[in-house]
Motif scaffolding. Structure first.
Motif, short mmCIF file in Angstrom:
data_model
loop_
_atom_site.label_atom_id
_atom_site.label_comp_id
_atom_site.label_asym_id
_atom_site.label_seq_id
_atom_site.Cartn_x
_atom_site.Cartn_y
_atom_site.Cartn_z
N TRP A 36 35.72 36.37 21.76
CA TRP A 36 35.72 34.94 22.00
C TRP A 36 34.33 34.45 22.33
O TRP A 36 33.45 35.22 22.70
CB TRP A 36 36.71 34.56 23.11
N ALA A 104 41.12 31.56 24.16
CA ALA A 104 41.18 32.80 24.93
C ALA A 104 41.77 32.58 26.32
O ALA A 104 42.55 33.40 26.81
CB ALA A 104 39.78 33.42 25.03
N ASP A 110 40.61 35.86 28.24
CA ASP A 110 39.23 35.44 28.48
C ASP A 110 38.49 36.34 29.46
O ASP A 110 37.27 36.24 29.58
CB ASP A 110 39.19 33.99 28.97
#
Length: 223
Positions: A36, A104, A110
């Motif tokens: 990401w 994410a 994340d």
């Protein structure tokens, strides 16, 4: 954390080296690794011509047509979101997709630079970008009451109905209206952890008043 930023930046700088575009068939599914990227590339022009928005629900894929909606599922948790292809990448062949930070966060990946995911192409009109309720494709039926022990997430409430509808569409939630009050609700979520992750994702998008509503035997599905 700096090493993660450096890694994702390097991947995105090479993202334009993707392969030829192929026609997407709904139901096609791939499994691979997702990375990401976020604020370090905010405002950069994507392959679709739009500016990259870190908080958006978008992704980069090497071959799927730009604008394709896909359902992305985190293999480790089963959590799913719907996101839109708007860029080309990743540059590394051992990565399947590059997610925006917003995607994410909503997916719950994340905190890791790399996460295993499944990516399924959606048919036209099958979904909107946002959280897939309770990690499944099935919508919550209006008026349905989940079994006690789960949670609803009230993302926000508005007095202006069009604004509430826009948020419900963006998050994949439902709109509950009572008089002049319009509430956007997500769920149900089976565990407090899943509900809290969803709340954190909504708060990160600017809705600090998002709150959890626990299911109880006395609960009634009203706005």
């Amino acid at each position: 954390m700096p090493s993660r930023v450096s890694l994702t930046l390097a991947l995105l700088l090479a993202a334009c080296a993707g392969g030829p575009e192929v026609r997407a068939a709904s139901g096609n599914e791939e499994t691979g690794v997702a990375s990401w990227y976020g604020e370090e590339l905010a405002g950069r022009l994507t392959a679709s011509g739009e500016r990259f928005n870190p908080a958006g629900l978008t992704l980069a894929h090497r071959t799927l047509p730009l604008g394709t909606l896909v359902q992305i599922t985190a293999v480790a948790t089963g959590r799913s979101i719907i996101a839109r292809v708007n860029d080309r990448g990743p540059g590394r062949r051992d990565r399947l997709v590059d997610l925006s930070r917003g995607a994410a966060v909503l997916l719950g990946t994340d905190r890791n630079p790399l996460s295993p995911v499944r990516v399924r192409v959606l048919a036209a009109g099958e979904g909107r970008p946002g959280l897939v309720r309770a990690g499944t494709r099935a919508p919550v039926r209006p008026g349905a009451t989940p079994a006690p022990g789960g949670y609803w997430l009230q993302a926000a409430s508005f007095t202006y109905a069009p604004r509430a509808r826009a948020l419900a569409d963006r998050l994949g939630g439902e709109l509950l209206s009572s008089g002049s009050v319009h509430r956007v609700r997500l769920g149900p979520f089976p565990t407090a952890r899943a509900a809290a992750q969803a709340r954190d994702a909504v708060v990160a998008q600017g809705y600090a008043d998002a709150k959890l509503i626990p299911m109880t035997p006395e609960y009634r599905d009203t706005p």
